[in-house]
Design a protein around this motif. Structure first.
Motif, PDB file in Angstrom:
ATOM      1  N   TYR A   1      37.917-123.930 133.314  1.00  0.00           N
ATOM      2  CA  TYR A   1      37.826-123.906 131.842  1.00  0.00           C
ATOM      3  C   TYR A   1      36.457-124.393 131.396  1.00  0.00           C
ATOM      4  O   TYR A   1      35.909-125.362 131.958  1.00  0.00           O
TER       5      TYR A   1
ATOM      6  N   ILE B   1      32.298-121.998 122.029  1.00  0.00           N
ATOM      7  CA  ILE B   1      32.585-121.149 123.188  1.00  0.00           C
ATOM      8  C   ILE B   1      33.889-121.621 123.809  1.00  0.00           C
ATOM      9  O   ILE B   1      34.089-122.824 124.009  1.00  0.00           O
ATOM     10  N   GLN B   2      34.777-120.691 124.131  1.00  0.00           N
ATOM     11  CA  GLN B   2      36.014-120.993 124.844  1.00  0.00           C
ATOM     12  C   GLN B   2      36.179-119.966 125.970  1.00  0.00           C
ATOM     13  O   GLN B   2      36.145-118.766 125.712  1.00  0.00           O
ATOM     14  N   GLN B   3      36.353-120.460 127.190  1.00  0.00           N
ATOM     15  CA  GLN B   3      36.464-119.559 128.350  1.00  0.00           C
ATOM     16  C   GLN B   3      37.434-120.139 129.371  1.00  0.00           C
ATOM     17  O   GLN B   3      37.402-121.340 129.658  1.00  0.00           O
TER      18      GLN B   3
ATOM     19  N   LEU C   1      38.863-118.976 133.315  1.00  0.00           N
ATOM     20  CA  LEU C   1      38.807-118.038 134.432  1.00  0.00           C
ATOM     21  C   LEU C   1      39.883-118.386 135.447  1.00  0.00           C
ATOM     22  O   LEU C   1      40.131-119.567 135.729  1.00  0.00           O
TER      23      LEU C   1
ATOM     24  N   ARG D   1      36.730-114.738 127.423  1.00  0.00           N
ATOM     25  CA  ARG D   1      35.764-115.618 126.760  1.00  0.00           C
ATOM     26  C   ARG D   1      35.720-115.254 125.279  1.00  0.00           C
ATOM     27  O   ARG D   1      35.731-114.077 124.917  1.00  0.00           O
ATOM     28  N   TYR D   2      35.679-116.284 124.441  1.00  0.00           N
ATOM     29  CA  TYR D   2      35.515-116.081 123.002  1.00  0.00           C
ATOM     30  C   TYR D   2      34.359-116.939 122.512  1.00  0.00           C
ATOM     31  O   TYR D   2      34.274-118.126 122.849  1.00  0.00           O
ATOM     32  N   THR D   3      33.446-116.359 121.734  1.00  0.00           N
ATOM     33  CA  THR D   3      32.338-117.098 121.149  1.00  0.00           C
ATOM     34  C   THR D   3      32.283-116.808 119.657  1.00  0.00           C
ATOM     35  O   THR D   3      32.588-115.693 119.218  1.00  0.00           O
TER      36      THR D   3
ATOM     37  N   VAL E   1      35.240-111.784 131.436  1.00  0.00           N
ATOM     38  CA  VAL E   1      34.239-112.301 132.371  1.00  0.00           C
ATOM     39  C   VAL E   1      34.785-112.166 133.790  1.00  0.00           C
ATOM     40  O   VAL E   1      35.947-112.506 134.056  1.00  0.00           O
TER      41      VAL E   1
ATOM     42  N   GLU F   1      29.907-109.639 132.403  1.00  0.00           N
ATOM     43  CA  GLU F   1      30.543-109.962 131.140  1.00  0.00           C
ATOM     44  C   GLU F   1      30.431-108.781 130.193  1.00  0.00           C
ATOM     45  O   GLU F   1      29.344-108.211 130.031  1.00  0.00           O
TER      46      GLU F   1
ATOM     47  N   GLU G   1      31.454-107.889 126.213  1.00  0.00           N
ATOM     48  CA  GLU G   1      31.924-108.478 124.974  1.00  0.00           C
ATOM     49  C   GLU G   1      31.837-107.460 123.834  1.00  0.00           C
ATOM     50  O   GLU G   1      30.972-106.578 123.848  1.00  0.00           O
TER      51      GLU G   1
END
Length: 389
Positions: free
Chosen positions: A138, A169-171, A173, A186-188, A219, A240, A242
Protein backbone atom coordinates in the motif's frame (compact mmCIF):
# COMPACT_ATOMS: atom_id res chain seq x y z
CA UNK A 1 -0.86 13.63 -8.01
CA UNK A 2 0.30 14.84 -11.38
CA UNK A 3 3.85 14.64 -12.66
CA UNK A 4 4.87 18.10 -11.53
CA UNK A 5 3.70 17.52 -7.96
CA UNK A 6 5.59 14.23 -7.76
CA UNK A 7 8.82 16.21 -8.16
CA UNK A 8 8.36 17.48 -4.61
CA UNK A 9 9.36 14.09 -3.24
CA UNK A 10 12.51 14.26 -5.32
CA UNK A 11 13.51 17.62 -3.86
CA UNK A 12 14.32 15.89 -0.56
CA UNK A 13 17.33 14.24 -2.21
CA UNK A 14 19.46 17.28 -2.98
CA UNK A 15 22.69 18.77 -1.63
CA UNK A 16 23.47 19.11 2.06
CA UNK A 17 27.06 19.04 3.36
CA UNK A 18 27.97 15.52 4.48
CA UNK A 19 29.26 16.81 7.80
CA UNK A 20 25.84 18.27 8.60
CA UNK A 21 24.15 15.02 7.64
CA UNK A 22 26.40 12.87 9.83
CA UNK A 23 26.09 15.35 12.69
CA UNK A 24 22.31 15.15 12.55
CA UNK A 25 22.40 11.36 12.51
CA UNK A 26 24.93 11.19 15.36
CA UNK A 27 22.93 13.65 17.47
CA UNK A 28 19.79 11.61 16.95
CA UNK A 29 21.57 8.43 17.98
CA UNK A 30 23.20 9.82 21.14
CA UNK A 31 21.84 9.20 24.60
CA UNK A 32 21.12 11.77 27.27
CA UNK A 33 24.70 11.58 28.56
CA UNK A 34 26.10 12.43 25.12
CA UNK A 35 27.63 8.97 24.59
CA UNK A 36 26.87 6.99 21.43
CA UNK A 37 24.92 3.88 22.52
CA UNK A 38 25.83 0.41 21.20
CA UNK A 39 22.77 0.49 18.90
CA UNK A 40 24.51 3.12 16.75
CA UNK A 41 27.13 0.58 15.69
CA UNK A 42 26.85 -2.66 13.76
CA UNK A 43 27.62 -5.36 16.37
CA UNK A 44 28.97 -7.72 13.71
CA UNK A 45 31.23 -5.22 11.95
CA UNK A 46 31.86 -2.48 14.55
CA UNK A 47 31.00 0.36 12.15
CA UNK A 48 28.50 3.20 12.40
CA UNK A 49 25.08 1.77 11.54
CA UNK A 50 21.52 2.88 12.30
CA UNK A 51 19.71 -0.42 11.65
CA UNK A 52 19.00 -1.35 15.27
CA UNK A 53 18.01 2.18 16.25
CA UNK A 54 15.62 2.56 13.33
CA UNK A 55 14.05 -0.88 13.77
CA UNK A 56 14.07 -1.40 17.55
CA UNK A 57 14.48 1.98 19.23
CA UNK A 58 11.82 3.95 17.37
CA UNK A 59 14.44 6.03 15.62
CA UNK A 60 13.69 8.56 12.91
CA UNK A 61 15.99 9.07 9.92
CA UNK A 62 16.34 12.78 9.06
CA UNK A 63 17.01 13.69 5.45
CA UNK A 64 18.03 17.37 5.31
CA UNK A 65 18.16 19.17 2.01
CA UNK A 66 19.56 22.34 0.53
CA UNK A 67 17.39 22.82 -2.57
CA UNK A 68 19.42 23.76 -5.65
CA UNK A 69 16.75 23.03 -8.26
CA UNK A 70 16.55 25.95 -10.76
CA UNK A 71 12.90 25.08 -11.42
CA UNK A 72 11.82 26.27 -7.95
CA UNK A 73 14.84 28.24 -6.68
CA UNK A 74 17.21 27.73 -3.76
CA UNK A 75 16.18 26.86 -0.23
CA UNK A 76 15.97 24.28 2.52
CA UNK A 77 13.98 21.09 3.02
CA UNK A 78 13.72 18.34 5.62
CA UNK A 79 12.11 14.89 5.58
CA UNK A 80 11.71 12.60 8.61
CA UNK A 81 11.37 8.86 7.90
CA UNK A 82 10.20 6.24 10.41
CA UNK A 83 10.77 2.53 9.70
CA UNK A 84 9.30 -0.71 11.02
CA UNK A 85 9.94 -4.26 9.84
CA UNK A 86 7.42 -7.11 10.17
CA UNK A 87 8.85 -9.35 12.92
CA UNK A 88 8.57 -12.60 10.96
CA UNK A 89 10.48 -11.17 8.02
CA UNK A 90 13.23 -9.88 10.30
CA UNK A 91 13.57 -13.28 12.03
CA UNK A 92 13.80 -15.07 8.69
CA UNK A 93 16.57 -12.81 7.35
CA UNK A 94 20.20 -13.90 7.20
CA UNK A 95 22.64 -11.62 9.02
CA UNK A 96 26.33 -12.29 8.30
CA UNK A 97 27.42 -8.74 9.14
CA UNK A 98 28.83 -7.89 5.72
CA UNK A 99 25.98 -7.13 3.30
CA UNK A 100 22.43 -5.78 3.39
CA UNK A 101 19.91 -8.43 4.32
CA UNK A 102 17.89 -9.71 1.37
CA UNK A 103 14.46 -9.09 2.87
CA UNK A 104 11.25 -7.50 1.75
CA UNK A 105 10.66 -3.78 2.07
CA UNK A 106 10.05 -2.22 5.51
CA UNK A 107 7.03 -0.16 6.42
CA UNK A 108 7.81 3.56 6.08
CA UNK A 109 6.05 6.65 7.39
CA UNK A 110 7.38 10.03 6.30
CA UNK A 111 6.70 13.73 6.75
CA UNK A 112 8.55 16.51 4.98
CA UNK A 113 8.56 20.02 3.65
CA UNK A 114 10.62 22.58 1.78
CA UNK A 115 10.81 26.33 1.22
CA UNK A 116 12.84 28.32 -1.32
CA UNK A 117 13.87 31.89 -2.10
CA UNK A 118 11.21 32.14 -4.85
CA UNK A 119 8.52 31.78 -2.15
CA UNK A 120 7.88 28.22 -3.29
CA UNK A 121 6.97 25.76 -0.56
CA UNK A 122 5.51 22.29 -0.14
CA UNK A 123 4.62 19.88 2.64
CA UNK A 124 3.46 16.30 2.64
CA UNK A 125 2.77 13.02 4.44
CA UNK A 126 3.35 9.52 3.07
CA UNK A 127 2.96 5.94 4.25
CA UNK A 128 4.14 2.69 2.64
CA UNK A 129 3.00 -0.60 4.20
CA UNK A 130 3.15 -4.29 3.35
CA UNK A 131 1.07 -7.21 4.60
CA UNK A 132 1.05 -11.00 4.26
CA UNK A 133 4.82 -11.42 3.79
CA UNK A 134 4.97 -8.67 1.12
CA UNK A 135 1.98 -10.01 -0.84
CA UNK A 136 0.12 -6.70 -0.43
CA UNK A 137 1.75 -3.27 -0.87
CA UNK A 138 0.00 0.00 0.00
CA UNK A 139 1.14 3.55 -0.78
CA UNK A 140 -0.61 6.71 0.41
CA UNK A 141 0.50 10.33 -0.09
CA UNK A 142 -1.11 13.62 0.94
CA UNK A 143 0.54 16.90 -0.04
CA UNK A 144 0.03 20.64 -0.32
CA UNK A 145 2.16 22.84 -2.59
CA UNK A 146 2.67 26.43 -3.67
CA UNK A 147 5.33 26.55 -6.38
CA UNK A 148 6.77 29.27 -8.60
CA UNK A 149 7.84 27.48 -11.79
CA UNK A 150 8.71 28.01 -15.45
CA UNK A 151 6.92 26.71 -18.52
CA UNK A 152 9.17 26.33 -21.56
CA UNK A 153 7.44 27.11 -24.83
CA UNK A 154 8.26 26.10 -28.43
CA UNK A 155 11.36 28.34 -28.50
CA UNK A 156 12.62 27.06 -25.16
CA UNK A 157 12.01 30.39 -23.44
CA UNK A 158 10.99 30.38 -19.77
CA UNK A 159 7.53 31.67 -18.81
CA UNK A 160 7.00 32.10 -15.05
CA UNK A 161 3.84 30.75 -13.43
CA UNK A 162 2.53 29.81 -9.99
CA UNK A 163 0.99 26.43 -9.20
CA UNK A 164 -0.86 25.86 -5.92
CA UNK A 165 -2.94 22.91 -4.85
CA UNK A 166 -3.69 19.93 -2.64
CA UNK A 167 -3.13 16.39 -3.91
CA UNK A 168 -3.53 12.78 -2.86
CA UNK A 169 -2.29 9.38 -4.08
CA UNK A 170 -3.83 6.04 -3.11
CA UNK A 171 -2.42 2.74 -4.42
CA UNK A 172 -2.76 -0.94 -3.48
CA UNK A 173 -0.85 -3.71 -5.26
CA UNK A 174 -1.42 -7.45 -4.89
CA UNK A 175 1.21 -10.09 -5.63
CA UNK A 176 0.26 -12.79 -8.13
CA UNK A 177 0.88 -15.95 -6.12
CA UNK A 178 4.53 -16.15 -5.10
CA UNK A 179 5.76 -14.55 -8.32
CA UNK A 180 7.57 -11.18 -8.57
CA UNK A 181 4.51 -9.67 -10.32
CA UNK A 182 2.15 -7.21 -8.63
CA UNK A 183 -1.04 -5.63 -9.94
CA UNK A 184 -3.56 -3.20 -8.51
CA UNK A 185 -5.37 0.14 -8.75
CA UNK A 186 -4.04 3.68 -8.30
CA UNK A 187 -6.04 6.87 -7.82
CA UNK A 188 -4.55 10.38 -7.89
CA UNK A 189 -6.27 13.72 -7.40
CA UNK A 190 -5.09 17.34 -7.52
CA UNK A 191 -7.15 20.45 -6.84
CA UNK A 192 -4.99 23.12 -8.49
CA UNK A 193 -4.83 26.82 -9.27
CA UNK A 194 -2.42 28.12 -11.94
CA UNK A 195 -1.45 31.76 -12.47
CA UNK A 196 0.53 33.22 -15.38
CA UNK A 197 1.31 36.85 -16.14
CA UNK A 198 -0.87 38.98 -18.42
CA UNK A 199 -0.29 36.66 -21.42
CA UNK A 200 -0.70 32.89 -21.77
CA UNK A 201 2.43 31.41 -23.43
CA UNK A 202 2.29 29.86 -26.89
CA UNK A 203 1.85 26.10 -26.84
CA UNK A 204 -0.73 26.02 -24.02
CA UNK A 205 -4.20 25.00 -25.15
CA UNK A 206 -7.47 25.49 -23.24
CA UNK A 207 -5.90 27.22 -20.25
CA UNK A 208 -8.01 27.19 -17.08
CA UNK A 209 -6.94 28.96 -13.90
CA UNK A 210 -8.72 26.58 -11.51
CA UNK A 211 -8.59 22.92 -12.42
CA UNK A 212 -9.29 19.59 -10.75
CA UNK A 213 -7.41 16.54 -12.04
CA UNK A 214 -8.68 13.13 -10.96
CA UNK A 215 -7.14 9.99 -12.48
CA UNK A 216 -7.76 6.30 -11.98
CA UNK A 217 -5.65 3.51 -13.39
CA UNK A 218 -4.05 0.10 -13.23
CA UNK A 219 -0.45 -0.47 -12.14
CA UNK A 220 1.61 -3.58 -12.93
CA UNK A 221 4.94 -4.02 -11.13
CA UNK A 222 7.74 -6.56 -11.54
CA UNK A 223 10.24 -6.64 -8.67
CA UNK A 224 13.23 -8.95 -8.17
CA UNK A 225 15.55 -6.39 -6.48
CA UNK A 226 17.64 -7.60 -3.55
CA UNK A 227 16.42 -4.50 -1.68
CA UNK A 228 14.24 -1.54 -2.59
CA UNK A 229 16.67 1.21 -1.55
CA UNK A 230 20.05 0.51 -3.17
CA UNK A 231 19.91 -2.70 -5.24
CA UNK A 232 22.99 -4.60 -6.36
CA UNK A 233 21.08 -7.11 -8.48
CA UNK A 234 17.62 -7.70 -9.88
CA UNK A 235 15.03 -5.85 -11.92
CA UNK A 236 12.25 -3.39 -11.17
CA UNK A 237 9.65 -2.58 -13.82
CA UNK A 238 6.38 -0.69 -13.73
CA UNK A 239 3.60 -0.23 -16.27
CA UNK A 240 0.81 2.24 -15.57
CA UNK A 241 -2.27 3.16 -17.57
CA UNK A 242 -4.42 6.01 -16.26
CA UNK A 243 -7.45 7.93 -17.47
CA UNK A 244 -8.96 11.18 -16.20
CA UNK A 245 -12.72 11.53 -16.36
CA UNK A 246 -15.49 13.56 -14.73
CA UNK A 247 -16.64 10.49 -12.80
CA UNK A 248 -13.20 10.42 -11.13
CA UNK A 249 -13.36 14.08 -10.14
CA UNK A 250 -11.52 15.53 -13.15
CA UNK A 251 -12.41 18.68 -15.09
CA UNK A 252 -10.49 17.33 -18.11
CA UNK A 253 -10.63 14.03 -19.99
CA UNK A 254 -7.29 12.55 -21.01
CA UNK A 255 -5.19 9.39 -20.84
CA UNK A 256 -1.61 8.68 -19.76
CA UNK A 257 0.65 5.64 -20.05
CA UNK A 258 4.04 5.28 -18.38
CA UNK A 259 6.63 2.52 -18.39
CA UNK A 260 9.90 2.37 -16.50
CA UNK A 261 12.45 -0.37 -16.07
CA UNK A 262 15.60 -0.60 -13.94
CA UNK A 263 18.04 -3.49 -14.09
CA UNK A 264 21.15 -4.01 -11.95
CA UNK A 265 23.89 -6.40 -13.13
CA UNK A 266 26.64 -7.48 -10.68
CA UNK A 267 29.67 -7.58 -13.01
CA UNK A 268 31.91 -8.80 -10.17
CA UNK A 269 32.06 -8.70 -6.38
CA UNK A 270 32.83 -4.95 -6.57
CA UNK A 271 31.32 -3.67 -9.83
CA UNK A 272 27.58 -3.16 -10.47
CA UNK A 273 26.08 -1.87 -13.74
CA UNK A 274 22.66 -0.21 -13.68
CA UNK A 275 20.40 0.29 -16.73
CA UNK A 276 17.34 2.58 -16.77
CA UNK A 277 14.54 3.20 -19.28
CA UNK A 278 11.68 5.65 -18.64
CA UNK A 279 8.82 6.28 -21.10
CA UNK A 280 5.74 8.50 -20.87
CA UNK A 281 2.84 9.07 -23.29
CA UNK A 282 -0.37 11.12 -23.13
CA UNK A 283 -3.50 11.74 -25.21
CA UNK A 284 -6.55 13.96 -24.93
CA UNK A 285 -7.10 17.31 -23.22
CA UNK A 286 -4.22 17.02 -20.74
CA UNK A 287 -3.23 20.11 -18.67
CA UNK A 288 0.16 21.53 -19.64
CA UNK A 289 1.65 20.94 -16.16
CA UNK A 290 0.62 17.27 -16.09
CA UNK A 291 2.44 16.28 -19.30
CA UNK A 292 5.35 13.81 -19.21
CA UNK A 293 8.86 15.26 -18.95
CA UNK A 294 12.49 14.12 -18.98
CA UNK A 295 13.76 13.38 -15.47
CA UNK A 296 17.57 13.22 -15.22
CA UNK A 297 20.11 14.30 -12.62
CA UNK A 298 21.54 17.62 -13.81
CA UNK A 299 18.42 18.58 -15.82
CA UNK A 300 16.00 21.20 -14.50
CA UNK A 301 12.66 19.60 -13.62
CA UNK A 302 10.03 19.90 -16.38
CA UNK A 303 12.30 21.91 -18.68
CA UNK A 304 11.97 19.21 -21.36
CA UNK A 305 8.23 18.55 -21.29
CA UNK A 306 5.70 17.62 -23.97
CA UNK A 307 3.03 15.09 -24.91
CA UNK A 308 5.52 12.22 -24.75
CA UNK A 309 9.02 11.58 -23.41
CA UNK A 310 11.74 8.95 -23.80
CA UNK A 311 14.67 8.69 -21.35
CA UNK A 312 17.62 6.31 -20.93
CA UNK A 313 20.39 6.26 -18.34
CA UNK A 314 23.42 4.18 -17.29
CA UNK A 315 25.09 3.98 -13.88
CA UNK A 316 28.32 2.19 -12.96
CA UNK A 317 29.05 1.55 -9.27
CA UNK A 318 32.28 0.44 -7.58
CA UNK A 319 32.09 -0.98 -4.05
CA UNK A 320 35.27 0.32 -2.41
CA UNK A 321 34.42 -1.51 0.84
CA UNK A 322 31.27 -3.32 2.04
CA UNK A 323 30.09 0.07 3.38
CA UNK A 324 31.41 2.64 0.87
CA UNK A 325 30.73 2.85 -2.86
CA UNK A 326 31.40 5.39 -5.63
CA UNK A 327 29.50 5.70 -8.90
CA UNK A 328 29.32 7.46 -12.25
CA UNK A 329 26.20 8.02 -14.34
CA UNK A 330 24.94 9.54 -17.57
CA UNK A 331 21.70 9.72 -19.52
CA UNK A 332 19.78 11.36 -22.35
CA UNK A 333 16.13 12.04 -23.12
CA UNK A 334 13.69 13.80 -25.43
CA UNK A 335 10.20 15.24 -25.01
CA UNK A 336 8.05 15.55 -28.13
CA UNK A 337 4.56 15.37 -29.63
CA UNK A 338 3.13 18.90 -29.49
CA UNK A 339 5.81 21.56 -29.30
CA UNK A 340 8.28 19.47 -31.32
CA UNK A 341 8.36 16.42 -33.54
CA UNK A 342 10.68 13.71 -32.22
CA UNK A 343 13.35 14.44 -34.84
CA UNK A 344 13.33 18.18 -34.03
CA UNK A 345 13.06 17.95 -30.23
CA UNK A 346 16.07 19.16 -28.21
CA UNK A 347 18.06 16.45 -26.46
CA UNK A 348 18.34 16.63 -22.68
CA UNK A 349 21.45 15.17 -21.09
CA UNK A 350 22.87 14.77 -17.61
CA UNK A 351 25.99 13.09 -16.24
CA UNK A 352 28.02 13.08 -13.06
CA UNK A 353 29.43 11.15 -10.13
CA UNK A 354 28.58 10.38 -6.52
CA UNK A 355 29.13 8.16 -3.48
CA UNK A 356 27.10 6.20 -0.92
CA UNK A 357 27.60 4.93 2.65
CA UNK A 358 25.62 1.91 3.88
CA UNK A 359 24.11 3.55 6.93
CA UNK A 360 21.50 0.89 7.83
CA UNK A 361 22.69 -2.53 6.70
CA UNK A 362 19.68 -4.53 7.90
CA UNK A 363 17.39 -2.29 5.85
CA UNK A 364 19.78 -1.92 2.92
CA UNK A 365 19.71 1.90 3.21
CA UNK A 366 22.66 3.85 1.80
CA UNK A 367 23.02 7.63 1.86
CA UNK A 368 25.31 9.95 -0.06
CA UNK A 369 25.67 12.77 -2.55
CA UNK A 370 25.47 12.99 -6.36
CA UNK A 371 27.00 15.85 -8.36
CA UNK A 372 25.63 16.27 -11.89
CA UNK A 373 26.05 18.47 -14.96
CA UNK A 374 23.30 19.17 -17.48
CA UNK A 375 22.44 21.77 -20.15
CA UNK A 376 23.96 25.00 -18.84
CA UNK A 377 23.93 24.06 -15.17
CA UNK A 378 25.33 21.94 -12.34
CA UNK A 379 23.26 20.32 -9.60
CA UNK A 380 23.84 18.55 -6.27
CA UNK A 381 21.64 15.95 -4.63
CA UNK A 382 21.46 14.19 -1.29
CA UNK A 383 20.39 10.64 -2.09
CA UNK A 384 18.73 8.04 0.09
CA UNK A 385 19.67 4.88 -1.79
CA UNK A 386 19.34 4.81 -5.55
CA UNK A 387 18.42 7.94 -7.51
CA UNK A 388 16.00 5.81 -9.55
CA UNK A 389 12.48 5.77 -8.08
Amino acid sequence: MHKQAVTISRQFRKLQPLLWLLLALSTLARGADGNVPPSSFDPTAGQFDMSDMLLHHKGVLPVPDIVTEPAIGYGFGLALLYFTMPSQREQDSVDDGTQPNKVGPPNITGVGGLVTNTHSWAAGLMHFHTWDDDHVRYLGVLGKLDLHLNYYGPQGNANAYQLTGVGVIQQVLFRLGDSPWYIGPRYTFLDSTTRFGPLIPAGIQHFERDLKVGKGGIVIDYDTRDNIFYPSSGTYGELEAELARGALGSDRSFEMQTAKGYHWIPLSSRWVLGLRTDLGFSQGDIPFFAQPYVDLRGVSQAKFQDRNQLTGELELRYNVTPRWSVLGFGGVGRAYGNLHAFSDAPTAFGFGTGFRYLIARKLGISMGIDVAHGPGQNAFYIQVGSAWR
